[in-house]
Design a protein around this motif. Structure first.
Motif, mmCIF file in Angstrom:
data_model
loop_
_atom_site.group_PDB
_atom_site.id
_atom_site.type_symbol
_atom_site.label_atom_id
_atom_site.label_comp_id
_atom_site.label_asym_id
_atom_site.label_seq_id
_atom_site.Cartn_x
_atom_site.Cartn_y
_atom_site.Cartn_z
ATOM 1 N N GLN A 282 0.828 -1.217 0.000
ATOM 2 C CA GLN A 282 0.000 0.000 0.000
ATOM 3 C C GLN A 282 0.860 1.265 0.000
ATOM 4 O O GLN A 282 0.530 2.254 -0.637
ATOM 5 C CB GLN A 282 -0.951 0.037 1.226
ATOM 6 C CG GLN A 282 -1.915 -1.128 1.319
ATOM 7 C CD GLN A 282 -2.582 -1.453 -0.011
ATOM 8 O OE1 GLN A 282 -3.241 -0.598 -0.598
ATOM 9 N NE2 GLN A 282 -2.381 -2.666 -0.490
ATOM 10 N N ALA A 283 1.998 1.197 0.717
ATOM 11 C CA ALA A 283 2.854 2.388 0.808
ATOM 12 C C ALA A 283 3.725 2.564 -0.439
ATOM 13 O O ALA A 283 4.229 3.655 -0.702
ATOM 14 C CB ALA A 283 3.738 2.284 2.044
ATOM 15 N N ALA A 284 3.900 1.481 -1.226
ATOM 16 C CA ALA A 284 4.758 1.550 -2.421
ATOM 17 C C ALA A 284 3.976 2.139 -3.600
ATOM 18 O O ALA A 284 2.757 2.297 -3.547
ATOM 19 C CB ALA A 284 5.252 0.145 -2.761
ATOM 20 N N ASP A 285 4.694 2.431 -4.700
ATOM 21 C CA ASP A 285 4.024 2.925 -5.909
ATOM 22 C C ASP A 285 3.603 1.791 -6.819
ATOM 23 O O ASP A 285 2.693 1.941 -7.635
ATOM 24 C CB ASP A 285 4.974 3.859 -6.686
ATOM 25 C CG ASP A 285 5.353 5.076 -5.855
ATOM 26 O OD1 ASP A 285 4.459 5.837 -5.482
ATOM 27 O OD2 ASP A 285 6.556 5.220 -5.545
ATOM 28 N N ASP A 286 4.308 0.674 -6.735
ATOM 29 C CA ASP A 286 4.034 -0.410 -7.680
ATOM 30 C C ASP A 286 4.533 -1.734 -7.078
ATOM 31 O O ASP A 286 5.368 -1.732 -6.160
ATOM 32 C CB ASP A 286 4.777 -0.119 -9.005
ATOM 33 C CG ASP A 286 4.105 -0.786 -10.208
ATOM 34 O OD1 ASP A 286 3.208 -1.624 -9.989
ATOM 35 O OD2 ASP A 286 4.508 -0.489 -11.353
ATOM 36 N N SER A 287 4.023 -2.837 -7.604
ATOM 37 C CA SER A 287 4.506 -4.141 -7.133
ATOM 38 C C SER A 287 4.391 -5.144 -8.268
ATOM 39 O O SER A 287 3.537 -4.998 -9.162
ATOM 40 C CB SER A 287 3.685 -4.615 -5.929
ATOM 41 O OG SER A 287 2.345 -4.838 -6.307
#
Ligand code: 13P
Ligand code: SF4
Length: 386
Positions: A282-287
């Protein structure tokens, strides 16, 4: 006094009984000497040999791979070289097992060090899965033979033992990888009301959440507890039953690290592997899978700055070779190492190849004949879902 006999996983049983250790004469060789000898052995073996390398392998090993990739891409490569007698898999045990299921009967799959396992795969033992399946049936979630859909469709991440894949294949389920997980969940929901997803709770949760399934429709099944430690009503209300397993490398990444990197590098983009916990995604921009991470970072505009949450060898390779003109940092300042991937050393690779030149095969990985059929069914389903 009664002694406690530990339950060994399939992988541990095989490694203990069959692992052939590196002979002493292969220790202490210089990098330069190993490089020359590996290249020579590889040349001499020619088309009889194919080397596959997962993105987490060390540079000194992966530079000799004919094909590199994530788990999905490597599984797809198996069928592309039917003329090769030997498939040397520079990766971990579950990957080599899948290769043995997907390759031609005359081909031999070799894992240079049989101790290269995966701690996540070891978190689901076949006995535990059988118990879970029986307990689900007692909760009224038995498979339905007659109707078109099931109460529960089992889906296992490719990071699991062959025995788990066989169990899942036989019960109408499939295997997924981090690159086709969403498509796999869609496939499974077309066939059943809920999914038993194992062994990685994080990949299951992250993928289902991205598809719009709320967290309160997911439960965590603890295989060490009776009935997973859950109330039957909770399980019946769930869309996702997530096995309590995880990757010890990827669970080291935290949302706090992302906060820190954003403060230190304003404008940084953060990309993580979906084996990290939910709050980190959730805190990242992409996965995405390792292959997705490589494509996304290397195709980003020049000058971009990235913080990457995955195994340190891939992060370093991105920084040094794969993404020129971009700045790549590890999300964990100390770098997260997969110690089992690291077991495959250039020394092991050299030993394996020089022995093959003498027609001696060490550390071959074989899936037993009784498990092969349902493994194949499950893996073929996986390859057909993209
Ligand atoms: P990929 O399939 O994304 O390469 O992941 C495999 C793995 O083991 C990640 O920890
Ligand atoms: Fe297994 Fe984690 Fe290593 Fe991947 S990184 S092989 S999931 S222990």
């Amino acid at each position: 006094m009664a002694s406690i006999i530990p339950l060994l996983t399939e992988f541990e049983k095989q490694s203990i009984s069959e692992r052939q250790p590196l002979p002493e004469k292969y220790l202490g060789l210089s990098d330069a000497e190993m490089e020359v000898r590996i290249a020579a052995a590889r040349r001499a073996l020619g088309s009889r040999l194919v080397i596959l390398g997962h993105h987490y392998q060390r540079d000194e090993v992966i530079r000799f791979a004919d094909y590199t990739g994530d788990s999905f891409r490597l599984a797809r490569q198996i069928a592309s070289r039917p003329e090769a007698d030997y498939i040397v898999f520079c990766g971990v045990h579950f990957m080599a097992e899948s290769a043995d299921v997907l390759c031609a009967p005359h081909q031999k799959v070799i894992l240079p060090d049989l101790a290269a396992g995966c701690s996540m795969a070891d978190m689901a033992a076949p006995e535990q899965l059988e118990t879970c399946w029986e307990e689900l049936a007692q909760m009224g979630l038995a498979p339905r033979e007659s109707s078109g859909t099931s109460a529960v469709v089992p889906v296992t991440y490719i990071n699991s033992a062959a025995s788990i894949k066989a169990f899942v294949g036989e019960r109408g389920g499939t295997v997924c990888t981090s690159s086709n997980a969403a498509a796999t969940l869609r496939w499974a929901f077309e066939r059943g009301e809920r999914i038993l997803f194992l062994p990685d709770q994080h990949l299951g949760r992250n993928t289902a959440y991205k598809m719009g399934i709320p967290l309160d429709q997911m439960v965590v099944w603890d295989p060490d507890e009776i009935c997973g430690g859950l109330d039957p009503d909770q399980v019946r209300a769930a869309k996702m039953i997530l096995w309590k397993g995880h990757c010890s490398v990827h669970t080291r990444f935290t949302a706090r690290q992302i906060e820190g990197v954003r403060q230190q590098h304003p404008g940084v983009r953060v990309i993580v592997h979906p084996e990290v916990p939910w709050d980190v995604v959730q805190a990242a921009d992409d996965s995405g899978s390792t292959e997705y991470i490589i494509k996304t970072v290397s195709n980003s505009p020049e000058g971009s700055v990235w913080a990457v949450g995955t195994e340190v060898h891939l992060v370093n390779r991105l920084a040094q070779q794969l993404a020129p003109g971009r700045t790549v940092l590890s999300l964990d300042q100390f770098g997260c190492l997969c110690s089992t991937m690291f077991r495959v050393s250039p020394n092991h690779l050299l030993w394996i190849l020089e022995e093959l030149l003498e027609s001696r095969v060490h550390n071959q990985v074989t899936v037993s004949a009784d498990q092969k059929h349902w493994n194949r069914v499950a893996l073929d389903r996986m390859l057909s879902i993209t």
